[in-house]
Enzyme design. Structure first.
Site, PDB file in Angstrom:
ATOM      1  N   GLU A 132       0.979  -1.208   0.176  1.00 51.09           N
ATOM      2  CA  GLU A 132      -0.053   0.079   0.056  1.00 51.09           C
ATOM      3  C   GLU A 132       0.649   1.266  -0.025  1.00 51.09           C
ATOM      4  O   GLU A 132       0.493   2.242  -0.713  1.00 51.09           O
ATOM      5  CB  GLU A 132      -0.892   0.077   1.198  1.00 51.09           C
ATOM      6  CG  GLU A 132      -1.989  -0.976   1.183  1.00 51.09           C
ATOM      7  CD  GLU A 132      -1.829  -2.367   1.715  1.00 51.09           C
ATOM      8  OE1 GLU A 132      -2.403  -3.161   1.888  1.00 51.09           O
ATOM      9  OE2 GLU A 132      -0.671  -2.618   1.927  1.00 51.09           O
ATOM     10  N   PHE A 139     -11.851  -6.571  14.355  1.00 48.95           N
ATOM     11  CA  PHE A 139     -10.723  -7.361  13.356  1.00 48.95           C
ATOM     12  C   PHE A 139     -10.387  -6.347  12.520  1.00 48.95           C
ATOM     13  O   PHE A 139     -11.267  -5.671  11.409  1.00 48.95           O
ATOM     14  CB  PHE A 139     -11.094  -8.598  12.786  1.00 48.95           C
ATOM     15  CG  PHE A 139     -10.092  -8.882  11.773  1.00 48.95           C
ATOM     16  CD1 PHE A 139      -8.906  -9.510  12.322  1.00 48.95           C
ATOM     17  CD2 PHE A 139     -10.322  -9.279  10.415  1.00 48.95           C
ATOM     18  CE1 PHE A 139      -7.742 -10.125  11.433  1.00 48.95           C
ATOM     19  CE2 PHE A 139      -9.150  -9.707   9.469  1.00 48.95           C
ATOM     20  CZ  PHE A 139      -8.044  -9.898   9.938  1.00 48.95           C
ATOM     21  N   GLN A 140      -9.152  -6.029  12.245  1.00 52.42           N
ATOM     22  CA  GLN A 140      -8.557  -4.954  11.173  1.00 52.42           C
ATOM     23  C   GLN A 140      -9.319  -3.489  11.405  1.00 52.42           C
ATOM     24  O   GLN A 140      -9.433  -2.875  10.383  1.00 52.42           O
ATOM     25  CB  GLN A 140      -8.743  -5.421   9.869  1.00 52.42           C
ATOM     26  CG  GLN A 140      -7.814  -6.762   9.502  1.00 52.42           C
ATOM     27  CD  GLN A 140      -7.388  -6.957   8.140  1.00 52.42           C
ATOM     28  OE1 GLN A 140      -8.241  -6.744   7.216  1.00 52.42           O
ATOM     29  NE2 GLN A 140      -6.336  -7.344   7.745  1.00 52.42           N
ATOM     30  N   LYS A 199     -17.572  -0.823   5.667  1.00 49.28           N
ATOM     31  CA  LYS A 199     -18.042  -2.022   4.738  1.00 49.28           C
ATOM     32  C   LYS A 199     -19.435  -1.741   4.470  1.00 49.28           C
ATOM     33  O   LYS A 199     -20.163  -2.213   3.404  1.00 49.28           O
ATOM     34  CB  LYS A 199     -17.615  -3.176   5.131  1.00 49.28           C
ATOM     35  CG  LYS A 199     -17.823  -4.277   4.093  1.00 49.28           C
ATOM     36  CD  LYS A 199     -17.139  -5.550   4.487  1.00 49.28           C
ATOM     37  CE  LYS A 199     -17.378  -6.575   3.298  1.00 49.28           C
ATOM     38  NZ  LYS A 199     -16.541  -7.932   3.346  1.00 49.28           N
ATOM     39  N   MET A 255      24.162  10.053   2.611  1.00 50.04           N
ATOM     40  CA  MET A 255      23.840  11.359   3.152  1.00 50.04           C
ATOM     41  C   MET A 255      24.305  11.261   4.853  1.00 50.04           C
ATOM     42  O   MET A 255      24.615  12.133   5.245  1.00 50.04           O
ATOM     43  CB  MET A 255      22.453  11.932   2.959  1.00 50.04           C
ATOM     44  CG  MET A 255      22.386  13.177   3.428  1.00 50.04           C
ATOM     45  SD  MET A 255      23.457  14.335   2.740  1.00 50.04           S
ATOM     46  CE  MET A 255      22.524  14.723   1.172  1.00 50.04           C
TER      47      MET A 255
END
Length: 554
Positions: free
Chosen positions: A51, A113-114, A163, A467
């Protein structure tokens, strides 16, 4: 027309003329993905490996086109994996709409969940965000999100959709996108008059241009302005391409790794015209020494940036393109030959230099400029290679240099390269990477191969975190704490394992031929460039020092 929330989302995306989405599916967005499947001929979905890669790809798509980039992820870890990409877009004012799924409304706040509080997490790094709890609000929310992402100072907007909202139905009525108004009514005419008088009275004006010039599509207006008033021009990192890099009035980048001509010119000028820039600490160094001989005239669309880091003598709040149009219409060509000669002599006296006895990143970038005729879109990761890319590849057009400026996100460049290549299929698109940054998101090679994107990645491989090592060398008595990578990765085999093409570069004489071959491949190419671990980015201003206190190295 009675539609589900998922169907309404897709129809609203079509309203906004969205043709490409980057993302990764999951349980909370299954209904949305089902509708995307049915609309695949109208909206292309690019499946990334992660993602974060999707968010950077949407960012690169937006920066290279000026359109809104769109990214979608599922709830929980899918949403949190977008956070770095959203923050990157926020810091650099990139128009983006991020769509995340969430658990059903009845399960919100129950540690389901999630489930995470995506709106709460992203509140500080978005222009605005929403959680839609009623399907009747969905269409208007989407339309408003796209408008907010584009109006004024652009930035990312997030829409969190539970959802059950994607399943529920409501009436959908098609609407035309709200036009983003670039009206100049809010620009005070007296402010313009004062600015014009300041410009006319100045003997040594200097222009410092930032990313706002590109965001407002004002590059042509800036060019006319600089030529009319005969003022030298420097650009911030985000402003690269806002003024032609080969133009005689251009002095190079400004700030910590800016050219001596730019830094000394700003220190010696009597009027500093700052256009679409926010006076980053990496630009101004020691604030009370910055442009200390000059009156500062600041033109910006965001009033929050005025007098935030540097006190201005005068400012104009409003759209940069419109403001410059009005100023240009009120000015006659000016003659400042003596000042231009002074700055030109600085450019000639202090050119950018590098060692020419072996393969260096600077040499590769100069050759890349020659081979591509300066017409490539360049993306970068973050580090030494990023600064070299800003210094040694000349950007003559806006939206051709895409880099994480404000957040400094290692791993940004590959995703952005994918987004830019998808948006610009006929352009040569090259990601300039360091070996440390490249490894952060190299899994996106799979994405480039899956879609047969003819992008090129140049890995400036010094086997260290370059760097950070440079700072350790200069400021930490050469204590190289955990910056030596020393992993003998075979990048050619790595590329081939993914289905891409790999090349090794070790000698200067090979560079031009390999670059030409890479462009001719018309598929993903990874080029490993072996450079010295102690090559440094010069010039350099120590953090917090005046910008005319410049270290030039060897």
């Amino acid at each position: 027309m009675l539609l589900t929330g998922a169907q309404i989302l897709i129809e609203c995306l079509k309203e906004q003329n969205v043709d490409t989405i980057f993302g990764f599916p999951g349980g909370a967005v299954l209904n949305i993905y089902d509708e995307l499947y049915k609309s695949s001929k109208e909206i292309r979905h690019i499946l990334t490996s992660h993602e974060q890669g999707a968010s950077h790809a949407a960012d690169g798509y937006a920066r290279s086109t000026g359109k809104v980039g769109v990214v979608i992820a599922t709830s929980g870890p899918g949403a949190t994996n977008l956070v770095t990409g959203i923050a990157t877009a926020y810091m650099d004012s990139v128009p983006m709409v991020a769509i995340t799924g969430n658990v059903p409304v009845s399960l919100l706040g129950r540690d389901s969940f999630q489930e995470v509080d995506t709106a709460g997490i992203t509140m500080p790094i978005t222009k605005h965000n929403y959680i839609v709890k009623d399907v009747k609000d969905l269409a208007d929310t989407i339309r408003e999100a796209f408008y907010i992402a584009q109006e004024g100072r652009p930035g990312p907007v997030l829409i969190d959709i539970p959802k059950d909202i994607t399943i529920n139905k409501t009436e959908y009525i098609k609407a035309e996108p709200k036009v983003v108004d670039r009206s100049l009514d809010e620009i005070d005419s007296t402010s313009l008059d004062v600015a014009i008088e300041l410009i006319k009275a100045s003997k040594k004006p200097f222009i410092y241009a930032g990313g706002g010039v590109i965001l407002s599509e004002a590059a042509d207006n800036l060019l006319k302005f600089a030529e009319t008033i005969q003022a030298p021009v420097t650009c911030s990192l985000m402003g690269q391409g806002g003024f032609p890099g080969e133009h005689p009035l251009y002095t190079g980048m400004v700030g910590m790794h800016g050219s001596k001509a730019s830094n000394i010119g700003i220190t010696h000028c009597d009027l500093l015209v700052v256009i679409g820039a926010r006076f980053s600490d990496r630009v101004i160094g020691k604030a009370d020494s910055f442009a200390k001989r000059a009156k500062v005239l600041h033109i910006d669309i965001d009033p929050a940036e005025v007098n935030k880091n540097i006190k201005t003598y005068h400012h104009i709040i409003g759209d940069i393109k419109g403001a410059l149009e009005k100023i240009n219409n009120s000015l006659e060509p000016m003659d400042r030959e003596e000042w231009i000669t002074e700055v030109t002599e600085l450019k000639q006296k202090y050119p950018l230099k590098y060692k020419d006895t072996c393969l260096t990143a600077q040499y590769v970038l100069e050759k890349l400029y020659e081979v591509t005729n300066g017409e490539a879109i360049i993306t970068t990761e973050v580090g030494q290679h990023q600064m070299w890319a800003a210094q040694f590849y000349k950007y003559n057009h806006p939206r051709t240099f895409l880099s994480s400026g404000g957040l400094g996100t290692m791993g940004y460049g590959f995703g952005a390269c994918i987004g830019a290549q998808v948006a610009n299929p006929d352009k040569v698109v090259v990601n300039i990477a360091g070996d440390g940054s490249f490894r952060m998101n190299l899994n996106e090679i799979a994405t480039a191969v899956r879609y047969n994107l003819p992008l090129i990645v140049l890995v400036m491989n010094n086997h260290v975190l370059g760097m950070v090592r440079q700072w350790q060398n200069l400021f930490y008595e050469e204590r190289y704490s955990y910056t030596t990578l020393d992993r003998d990765i075979d990048y050619v085999k790595l590329a081939e394992a993914f289905g891409a093409v790999g090349y090794n570069l070790t000698e200067k004489e090979e560079v031009e031929e390999v670059l030409k071959k890479a462009i001719e491949e018309k598929r993903p190419v990874i080029i490993n460039c072996e450079i010295d671990k102690d090559d440094k980015v010069w010039p350099m201003v120590a953090p917090g020092a005046p910008i005319d206190n410049i270290m030039v190295g060897e």
